[in-house]
Write a protein that holds these residues in place. Structure first.
Motif, PDB file in Angstrom:
ATOM      1  N   LYS A 101       0.644  -1.316  -0.050  1.00 51.65           N
ATOM      2  CA  LYS A 101       0.106   0.020   0.083  1.00 51.65           C
ATOM      3  C   LYS A 101       0.736   1.310  -0.039  1.00 51.65           C
ATOM      4  O   LYS A 101       0.647   2.184  -0.470  1.00 51.65           O
ATOM      5  N   LEU A 102       2.118   1.215   0.756  1.00 54.06           N
ATOM      6  CA  LEU A 102       2.823   2.395   0.885  1.00 54.06           C
ATOM      7  C   LEU A 102       3.580   2.600  -0.539  1.00 54.06           C
ATOM      8  O   LEU A 102       3.554   3.823  -0.751  1.00 54.06           O
ATOM      9  N   ARG A 160       1.893   6.391  -6.980  1.00 51.35           N
ATOM     10  CA  ARG A 160       1.049   7.260  -7.646  1.00 51.35           C
ATOM     11  C   ARG A 160       1.230   8.926  -7.422  1.00 51.35           C
ATOM     12  O   ARG A 160       1.198   9.514  -8.282  1.00 51.35           O
ATOM     13  N   ALA A 161       2.023   9.080  -6.264  1.00 52.16           N
ATOM     14  CA  ALA A 161       2.427  10.513  -6.007  1.00 52.16           C
ATOM     15  C   ALA A 161       3.345  10.846  -7.119  1.00 52.16           C
ATOM     16  O   ALA A 161       3.625  11.910  -7.453  1.00 52.16           O
ATOM     17  N   MET A 162       4.229   9.797  -7.727  1.00 55.01           N
ATOM     18  CA  MET A 162       5.205  10.012  -8.542  1.00 55.01           C
ATOM     19  C   MET A 162       4.979   9.856  -9.959  1.00 55.01           C
ATOM     20  O   MET A 162       5.494  10.060 -11.018  1.00 55.01           O
ATOM     21  N   GLY A 163       3.597   9.522 -10.097  1.00 51.24           N
ATOM     22  CA  GLY A 163       2.764   9.566 -11.514  1.00 51.24           C
ATOM     23  C   GLY A 163       3.090   8.314 -12.316  1.00 51.24           C
ATOM     24  O   GLY A 163       3.264   8.329 -13.605  1.00 51.24           O
ATOM     25  N   VAL A 164       3.214   6.861 -11.661  1.00 52.17           N
ATOM     26  CA  VAL A 164       3.502   5.935 -12.262  1.00 52.17           C
ATOM     27  C   VAL A 164       2.161   5.626 -13.044  1.00 52.17           C
ATOM     28  O   VAL A 164       1.133   6.022 -12.856  1.00 52.17           O
ATOM     29  N   ASP A 165       2.518   4.830 -14.388  1.00 52.90           N
ATOM     30  CA  ASP A 165       1.142   4.591 -14.962  1.00 52.90           C
ATOM     31  C   ASP A 165       0.413   3.258 -14.290  1.00 52.90           C
ATOM     32  O   ASP A 165       0.919   2.747 -13.301  1.00 52.90           O
ATOM     33  N   GLU A 166      -0.668   2.838 -14.981  1.00 57.44           N
ATOM     34  CA  GLU A 166      -1.491   1.862 -14.267  1.00 57.44           C
ATOM     35  C   GLU A 166      -0.858   0.474 -13.877  1.00 57.44           C
ATOM     36  O   GLU A 166      -1.027  -0.268 -13.157  1.00 57.44           O
ATOM     37  N   TYR A 167       0.187   0.169 -15.063  1.00 55.14           N
ATOM     38  CA  TYR A 167       0.876  -1.101 -15.231  1.00 55.14           C
ATOM     39  C   TYR A 167       1.815  -1.159 -14.157  1.00 55.14           C
ATOM     40  O   TYR A 167       1.830  -2.096 -13.387  1.00 55.14           O
ATOM     41  N   VAL A 214      12.001  10.233  -1.589  1.00 54.75           N
ATOM     42  CA  VAL A 214      12.015  10.740  -0.397  1.00 54.75           C
ATOM     43  C   VAL A 214      10.991  11.832  -0.412  1.00 54.75           C
ATOM     44  O   VAL A 214       9.901  11.923   0.382  1.00 54.75           O
ATOM     45  N   GLU A 215      10.778  12.698  -1.259  1.00 54.59           N
ATOM     46  CA  GLU A 215      10.302  13.660  -1.451  1.00 54.59           C
ATOM     47  C   GLU A 215       8.603  13.446  -1.496  1.00 54.59           C
ATOM     48  O   GLU A 215       7.807  14.008  -0.953  1.00 54.59           O
ATOM     49  N   ALA A 216       8.490  12.315  -2.373  1.00 54.57           N
ATOM     50  CA  ALA A 216       7.185  11.851  -2.683  1.00 54.57           C
ATOM     51  C   ALA A 216       6.635  11.083  -1.212  1.00 54.57           C
ATOM     52  O   ALA A 216       5.550  11.278  -0.934  1.00 54.57           O
ATOM     53  N   PHE A 217       7.481  10.578  -0.730  1.00 51.92           N
ATOM     54  CA  PHE A 217       6.939   9.778   0.607  1.00 51.92           C
ATOM     55  C   PHE A 217       6.603  11.034   1.776  1.00 51.92           C
ATOM     56  O   PHE A 217       5.589  10.523   2.237  1.00 51.92           O
ATOM     57  N   LEU A 255       3.262  11.131   3.415  1.00 46.95           N
ATOM     58  CA  LEU A 255       3.082  10.742   4.781  1.00 46.95           C
ATOM     59  C   LEU A 255       2.160  11.855   5.426  1.00 46.95           C
ATOM     60  O   LEU A 255       1.199  11.607   6.176  1.00 46.95           O
ATOM     61  N   ALA A 256       2.300  12.984   4.940  1.00 44.87           N
ATOM     62  CA  ALA A 256       1.647  14.201   5.271  1.00 44.87           C
ATOM     63  C   ALA A 256       0.081  14.068   4.907  1.00 44.87           C
ATOM     64  O   ALA A 256      -0.692  14.169   6.034  1.00 44.87           O
ATOM     65  N   ASP A 257      -0.031  13.420   3.566  1.00 46.94           N
ATOM     66  CA  ASP A 257      -1.427  13.169   3.270  1.00 46.94           C
ATOM     67  C   ASP A 257      -2.093  12.406   4.153  1.00 46.94           C
ATOM     68  O   ASP A 257      -3.353  12.383   4.178  1.00 46.94           O
ATOM     69  N   GLN A 258      -1.276  11.097   4.517  1.00 44.76           N
ATOM     70  CA  GLN A 258      -2.130  10.211   5.086  1.00 44.76           C
ATOM     71  C   GLN A 258      -2.074  10.494   6.833  1.00 44.76           C
ATOM     72  O   GLN A 258      -2.331   9.549   7.519  1.00 44.76           O
ATOM     73  N   GLY A 259      -1.919  11.747   7.186  1.00 40.41           N
ATOM     74  CA  GLY A 259      -1.818  11.866   8.703  1.00 40.41           C
ATOM     75  C   GLY A 259      -0.746  11.242   9.390  1.00 40.41           C
ATOM     76  O   GLY A 259      -0.899  10.865  10.649  1.00 40.41           O
TER      77      GLY A 259
END
Ligand SMILES: [Fe+2]
Ligand SMILES: [Fe+2]
Length: 264
Positions: free
Chosen positions: A109-110, A116-123, A250-253, A257-261
Motif C-alpha cells: 500500500k505504501l 501514485r504520487a510520482m505519477g507511475v502508470d496503471e501497469y 523521499v520527497e514523494a514519501f 506521509l503528510a497526506d495520510q496523517g
C-alpha cells in the motif's frame, strides 16, 4: 411453437402477471460440452411462423453465446483463485520471519501511494502492488531444503532473499513486471546495496520506491508506532536522502506521509 395458447407446455401465468401476450415462441438450449449453460428464447415473430431454419439460426447464436458465457465464468473463477492464492502467500510470508505480520500488505500500500504520487502508470502501479506483497517471498525458501537445492543454493544468507524471491516467482506471467522491483529492492541509490550494486536511476523506479518502503517498514517491524512513527520515519528518510534513497522518492514519501496523517 407457433400457437402458444394451444400448447400444453405454455405457462400462461407469466403473461397474466406481466400483461404481455405471447403468441409464438422459439426456445433453444445453450449448451457447452453437454452442460446446460442457459436457454435463449425469442417471442412473437412479426410475420409468419418459426421454421426449422430459424431453429438452426438461433441454435448457432446460442452456441456462440454459451462459449462466451463459459469463458467469462472461467475467467472469474481464475481471478477468484488468484486472489485467494495471494492471500495464502501473504500468510506464508508473514510467518516466514518474526515481526512480518502485516508487512506485505502495508509495504504494497505504501509503495503504491508513493508510486501514485510520482505519477507511475496503471501497469507500474499494479506491478508495485505485486512487488510490495511478494518481495520477501524468498524467505520462505530459507526453511525449505528441497526448494533451496532446486535453486542451487547450498547455504542461505539474508542478502539472498531478493534473488530467491525472484527465482520463486519466475515464469509467472502475471507478476513478470514486478520481478525487477523485487530483485533490486535492497539496492542503494549510491550503489552500495545488493544484489547488483546498481546506482542511481539504473535501479528501476519501483525498486527505488520499495527500497525506501523496506527501510521504513523496519521501523514498524521494530515496534515503532504513532505518535513516534511520523518523526522517526521522516528522520530515516531524510538521513538516507541521496545516499540510500532516491531524493525524488523521499520527497514523494514526505508528501504521502503528510497526506495520510503521519502514518501508513
Ligand atoms: Fe527485503
Ligand atoms: Fe520486506
Amino acid at each position: 411453437v407457433n400457437d402458444c395458447r394451444s400448447d400444453p407446455r405454455f405457462a400462461g401465468k407469466f403473461d397474466k402477471a406481466s400483461g404481455f401476450i405471447t403468441k409464438s415462441l422459439l426456445c433453444v438450449p445453450m449448451e457447452y460440452r453437454g452442460d446446460l449453460v442457459g436457454v435463449v428464447e425469442v417471442l412473437n415473430k412479426r410475420s409468419g411462423g418459426y421454421t426449422q431454419e430459424h431453429i438452426g439460426l438461433l441454435s448457432s447464436l446460442a452456441s456462440l453465446a454459451s462459449v462466451a458465457i463459459t469463458n467469462a465464468k472461467i475467467i472469474s473463477e481464475q481471478k477468484n483463485f488468484f486472489s485467494h492464492i495471494m492471500e495464502l502467500l501473504v500468510a506464508v510470508i508473514e510467518t516466514s520471519r518474526p515481526n512480518m505480520t502485516e508487512h506485505p500488505v502495508r509495504a504494497a500500500k505504501l509503495a503504491c501511494a508513493i508510486g501514485r504520487a510520482m505519477g507511475v502508470d496503471e501497469y507500474e502501479y499494479r506491478m508495485l502492488y505485486y512487488a510490495g506483497i511478494l518481495h520477501d517471498v524468498g524467505y520462505v525458501a530459507f526453511k525449505n531444503q528441497r526448494v533451496l537445492a532446486e535453486m542451487g543454493a547450498m547455504s542461505v544468507s539474508e542478502e539472498m532473499h531478493p534473488l530467491l524471491s525472484v527465482k520463486m516467482l519466475e515464469g509467472t506471467k502475471m507478476v513478470e513486471g514486478a520481478l525487477p522491483y523485487i530483485r533490486h529492492h535492497h539496492e542503494r541509490y549510491d550503489g552500495t546495496g545488493y544484489p547488483s550494486k546498481l546506482k542511481g536511476d539504473a535501479i528501476p523506479l519501483g525498486a527505488r520506491i520499495l527500497g525506501l518502503v523496506e527501510s521504513l517498514e523496519e521501523l514498524r517491524m521494530l515496534g515503532v508506532s504513532a505518535p513516534d512513527l511520523e518523526r522517526r520515519a521522516l528522520q530515516e528518510a531524510e538521513a538516507g536522502k541521496g545516499t540510500r534513497f532516491d531524493p525524488k522518492v523521499v520527497e514523494a514519501f514526505v508528501a504521502v506521509l503528510a497526506d495520510q496523517g503521519g502514518t501508513w
